[in-house]
Design an enzyme around this catalytic site. Sequence first.
Site, PDB file in Angstrom:
ATOM      1  N   ASN A   1     -18.192  29.562 -20.831  1.00  0.00           N
ATOM      2  CA  ASN A   1     -18.788  28.406 -20.166  1.00  0.00           C
ATOM      3  C   ASN A   1     -18.525  28.401 -18.659  1.00  0.00           C
ATOM      4  O   ASN A   1     -17.402  28.662 -18.235  1.00  0.00           O
ATOM      5  CB  ASN A   1     -18.239  27.113 -20.769  1.00  0.00           C
ATOM      6  CG  ASN A   1     -18.598  26.981 -22.243  1.00  0.00           C
ATOM      7  OD1 ASN A   1     -19.669  27.428 -22.669  1.00  0.00           O
ATOM      8  ND2 ASN A   1     -17.707  26.408 -23.018  1.00  0.00           N
TER       9      ASN A   1
ATOM     10  N   GLU B   1     -19.910  23.531 -13.271  1.00  0.00           N
ATOM     11  CA  GLU B   1     -20.212  22.260 -13.960  1.00  0.00           C
ATOM     12  C   GLU B   1     -19.355  21.127 -13.413  1.00  0.00           C
ATOM     13  O   GLU B   1     -19.825  20.007 -13.199  1.00  0.00           O
ATOM     14  CB  GLU B   1     -19.942  22.389 -15.464  1.00  0.00           C
ATOM     15  CG  GLU B   1     -20.953  23.227 -16.210  1.00  0.00           C
ATOM     16  CD  GLU B   1     -20.522  23.395 -17.660  1.00  0.00           C
ATOM     17  OE1 GLU B   1     -20.937  22.587 -18.495  1.00  0.00           O
ATOM     18  OE2 GLU B   1     -19.745  24.331 -17.963  1.00  0.00           O
TER      19      GLU B   1
ATOM     20  N   TYR C   1      -9.260  -6.949  12.675  1.00  0.00           N
ATOM     21  CA  TYR C   1      -8.678  -6.378  11.466  1.00  0.00           C
ATOM     22  C   TYR C   1      -8.662  -7.390  10.322  1.00  0.00           C
ATOM     23  O   TYR C   1      -8.345  -8.557  10.519  1.00  0.00           O
ATOM     24  CB  TYR C   1      -7.238  -5.899  11.729  1.00  0.00           C
ATOM     25  CG  TYR C   1      -6.564  -5.391  10.468  1.00  0.00           C
ATOM     26  CD1 TYR C   1      -6.747  -4.080  10.045  1.00  0.00           C
ATOM     27  CD2 TYR C   1      -5.795  -6.237   9.667  1.00  0.00           C
ATOM     28  CE1 TYR C   1      -6.170  -3.618   8.868  1.00  0.00           C
ATOM     29  CE2 TYR C   1      -5.214  -5.785   8.487  1.00  0.00           C
ATOM     30  CZ  TYR C   1      -5.406  -4.472   8.090  1.00  0.00           C
ATOM     31  OH  TYR C   1      -4.841  -4.027   6.924  1.00  0.00           O
TER      32      TYR C   1
ATOM     33  N   LYS D   1      -8.159   3.612   2.136  1.00  0.00           N
ATOM     34  CA  LYS D   1      -7.412   4.873   2.030  1.00  0.00           C
ATOM     35  C   LYS D   1      -7.666   5.647   0.750  1.00  0.00           C
ATOM     36  O   LYS D   1      -7.926   6.856   0.787  1.00  0.00           O
ATOM     37  CB  LYS D   1      -5.922   4.592   2.186  1.00  0.00           C
ATOM     38  CG  LYS D   1      -5.604   4.196   3.605  1.00  0.00           C
ATOM     39  CD  LYS D   1      -4.229   3.622   3.756  1.00  0.00           C
ATOM     40  CE  LYS D   1      -4.160   2.778   4.991  1.00  0.00           C
ATOM     41  NZ  LYS D   1      -5.074   1.602   4.974  1.00  0.00           N
TER      42      LYS D   1
ATOM     43  N   SER E   1       0.829  -1.217   0.000  1.00  0.00           N
ATOM     44  CA  SER E   1       0.000   0.000   0.000  1.00  0.00           C
ATOM     45  C   SER E   1       0.859   1.260   0.000  1.00  0.00           C
ATOM     46  O   SER E   1       0.336   2.372   0.044  1.00  0.00           O
ATOM     47  CB  SER E   1      -0.924   0.001   1.215  1.00  0.00           C
ATOM     48  OG  SER E   1      -0.180  -0.205   2.405  1.00  0.00           O
TER      49      SER E   1
ATOM     50  N   ASN F   1      -1.876  -2.877  13.095  1.00  0.00           N
ATOM     51  CA  ASN F   1      -3.337  -2.750  13.090  1.00  0.00           C
ATOM     52  C   ASN F   1      -3.815  -1.537  13.892  1.00  0.00           C
ATOM     53  O   ASN F   1      -4.655  -0.769  13.427  1.00  0.00           O
ATOM     54  CB  ASN F   1      -3.978  -4.027  13.620  1.00  0.00           C
ATOM     55  CG  ASN F   1      -3.696  -5.225  12.722  1.00  0.00           C
ATOM     56  OD1 ASN F   1      -3.145  -5.056  11.632  1.00  0.00           O
ATOM     57  ND2 ASN F   1      -4.049  -6.414  13.173  1.00  0.00           N
TER      58      ASN F   1
ATOM     59  N   GLN G   1      -7.207  -2.150   4.095  1.00  0.00           N
ATOM     60  CA  GLN G   1      -6.197  -1.363   3.387  1.00  0.00           C
ATOM     61  C   GLN G   1      -6.839  -0.570   2.247  1.00  0.00           C
ATOM     62  O   GLN G   1      -6.316   0.451   1.825  1.00  0.00           O
ATOM     63  CB  GLN G   1      -5.117  -2.308   2.850  1.00  0.00           C
ATOM     64  CG  GLN G   1      -3.974  -1.611   2.167  1.00  0.00           C
ATOM     65  CD  GLN G   1      -2.776  -2.535   2.025  1.00  0.00           C
ATOM     66  OE1 GLN G   1      -2.131  -2.874   3.007  1.00  0.00           O
ATOM     67  NE2 GLN G   1      -2.492  -2.963   0.811  1.00  0.00           N
TER      68      GLN G   1
ATOM     69  N   THR H   1     -40.936  26.905  -8.184  1.00  0.00           N
ATOM     70  CA  THR H   1     -41.191  25.508  -7.838  1.00  0.00           C
ATOM     71  C   THR H   1     -41.378  24.809  -9.185  1.00  0.00           C
ATOM     72  O   THR H   1     -41.903  25.421 -10.133  1.00  0.00           O
ATOM     73  CB  THR H   1     -42.454  25.322  -6.965  1.00  0.00           C
ATOM     74  OG1 THR H   1     -43.577  25.804  -7.699  1.00  0.00           O
ATOM     75  CG2 THR H   1     -42.367  26.089  -5.652  1.00  0.00           C
ATOM     76  N   HIS H   2     -40.907  23.591  -9.273  1.00  0.00           N
ATOM     77  CA  HIS H   2     -40.914  22.859 -10.552  1.00  0.00           C
ATOM     78  C   HIS H   2     -40.165  23.631 -11.643  1.00  0.00           C
ATOM     79  O   HIS H   2     -40.452  23.472 -12.831  1.00  0.00           O
ATOM     80  CB  HIS H   2     -42.346  22.561 -11.028  1.00  0.00           C
ATOM     81  CG  HIS H   2     -43.238  22.001  -9.963  1.00  0.00           C
ATOM     82  ND1 HIS H   2     -43.385  20.652  -9.735  1.00  0.00           N
ATOM     83  CD2 HIS H   2     -44.006  22.615  -9.024  1.00  0.00           C
ATOM     84  CE1 HIS H   2     -44.205  20.455  -8.730  1.00  0.00           C
ATOM     85  NE2 HIS H   2     -44.600  21.638  -8.267  1.00  0.00           N
TER      86      HIS H   2
HETATM   87  N1  ARG Z   1      -1.191  -1.437   5.217  1.00  0.00           N
HETATM   88  C1  ARG Z   1      -2.089  -1.972   6.163  1.00  0.00           C
HETATM   89  C2  ARG Z   1      -3.441  -1.252   6.071  1.00  0.00           C
HETATM   90  O1  ARG Z   1      -3.490  -0.251   5.495  1.00  0.00           O
HETATM   91  C3  ARG Z   1      -1.544  -1.800   7.538  1.00  0.00           C
HETATM   92  C4  ARG Z   1      -2.022  -2.813   8.526  1.00  0.00           C
HETATM   93  C5  ARG Z   1      -1.570  -4.150   8.139  1.00  0.00           C
HETATM   94  N2  ARG Z   1      -1.742  -5.096   9.146  1.00  0.00           N
HETATM   95  C6  ARG Z   1      -1.566  -6.382   8.908  1.00  0.00           C
HETATM   96  N3  ARG Z   1      -1.684  -7.198   9.898  1.00  0.00           N
HETATM   97  N4  ARG Z   1      -1.300  -6.841   7.702  1.00  0.00           N
HETATM   98  O2  ARG Z   1      -4.426  -1.708   6.571  1.00  0.00           O
END
Ligand code: ARG
Length: 478
Positions: free
Chosen positions: A294, A299, A326, A334, A32, A119, A331, A164-165
């Site tokens: 424009n 828009e 978790y 984000k 990530s 986590n 992940q 209205t409308h």
């Molecule tokens: N990159 C992970 C996330 O965004 C971090 C937590 C990962 N924890 C794990 N046990 N793999 O959620």
Amino acid sequence: MSQPPTSDSTNQSWGGRFSEPTDAFVARFTASVDFDQRLAHHDIQGSRAHATMLARVGVLSEDERDAILAGLDEVQAEIEAGTFEWSVALEDVHMNIEARLTDKIGITGKKLHTGRSRNDQVATDIRLFLRDEIDTVAAELARLRQGLIALADHEADTIMPGFTHLQTAQPVTFGHHLLAWHEMLARDHERLLDCRKRVNVLPLGAAALAGTTYPIDRHVTAELLGFDRPAENSLDAVSDRDFAIEFTAFASTLLMHLSRMSEELVLWTSAQFDFIDLPDRFCTGSSIMPQKKNPDVPELVRGKTGRVYGHLMGMLTLMKSQPLAYNKDNQEDKEPLFDALTTAQDCLKAFADMVPAIEAKADNMREAARKGFSTATDLADYLVCRGVAFRDAHEIVGQSVAYGISADKDLSDMSLEELRRFSEVIEQDVFEVLTLEGSVAARNHIGGTAPDQVRAAAQRAREALATLTATDAPGDDR
Ligand code: ARG
């Protein structure tokens, strides 16, 4: 930026249990770092507080804490300077930063992760990050509200048709219309600040899911990070992303409101309405039609609403059916959150810059209100005051309007004799209610469109906004 991992890359963090390296594709697929590096500043902020707390309870020595804090300063400086080398093999922002810290300060760097897990770390980072971003969004929302209130006050006497409308209904003041927009945003502002309360809770200490055996003090960490309190339950703290969903729901509602305002701005700048002018800097031209100007900014705000709704649906679906605690699914929280944030911030900035620059074309607005028989209800009310039953009054006015259409005359253009053809109770004083000014001035109660009410409402709005921004949490980013 990120290097593809080599085939023999073995992730240091869990290498002990594994007999073969992570597949190169899997490393890239599960990483990530390309997007979560946006959390780097807040990851370091969380780590600082964690190390400080660990030293306070005696899990780290003061020397170890100092080495970690100094090392984190250096890592932060590298990130800010753009010299930090992010590695996909190290998966995410957390492990990249920790590995770099260990490069720098040696074995002590490895002690930072005592009593925590990625986590609770990632949940903390997102909350710290989102809290700061919420404060930025709130400031921009306040700026937009101020601009709207000032314009509404300035246009308190400007008459336009109310619809209205999308059909001309009754005359209103432009200031009243603008304050309707303001009410929508005032509620959004409340929703945002309410969401902030649920964001501002500390996950750290939940560790992987069950808490930790070290003698941690979560109140210390919470206080160091400016959180209101530690999260109550470790399983919940590492797993739920409802706070991010709640922000995205706020953003969706905000964009829904901005899209309504955008739609009206687009209509009003058209030649058919011609109610307002937007300065050239908020518009673009056409490469083929020289006459075009424009309203691209409204828009685009209208168009961007769709992606924010999409992110809300995506995040709700991401969270749906996840068993405690978790799961790696999270992940995926984000990118939609980041994009919803950026979109909301950009759209708010566009509006906050644009609203004070709106120029009302008062004559055109007035003419549109005059042409549309917008005082028909006032004539009906006048008849009722003279003893005509409302249903009959409605019929009488309907006939007068039909006559006006055929004779190309507004009600206020007709002579007394013409009007009396439809009802004998009509006298000279009817013209007081048939004028646009008389019509709006008569709606003189709280929430009504009378210019005096608009000015009073603008004043109340100003005061409410001042109270809200004064009680806004100050920068608790330590
Ligand atoms: N990159 C992970 C996330 O965004 C971090 C937590 C990962 N924890 C794990 N046990 N793999 O959620």
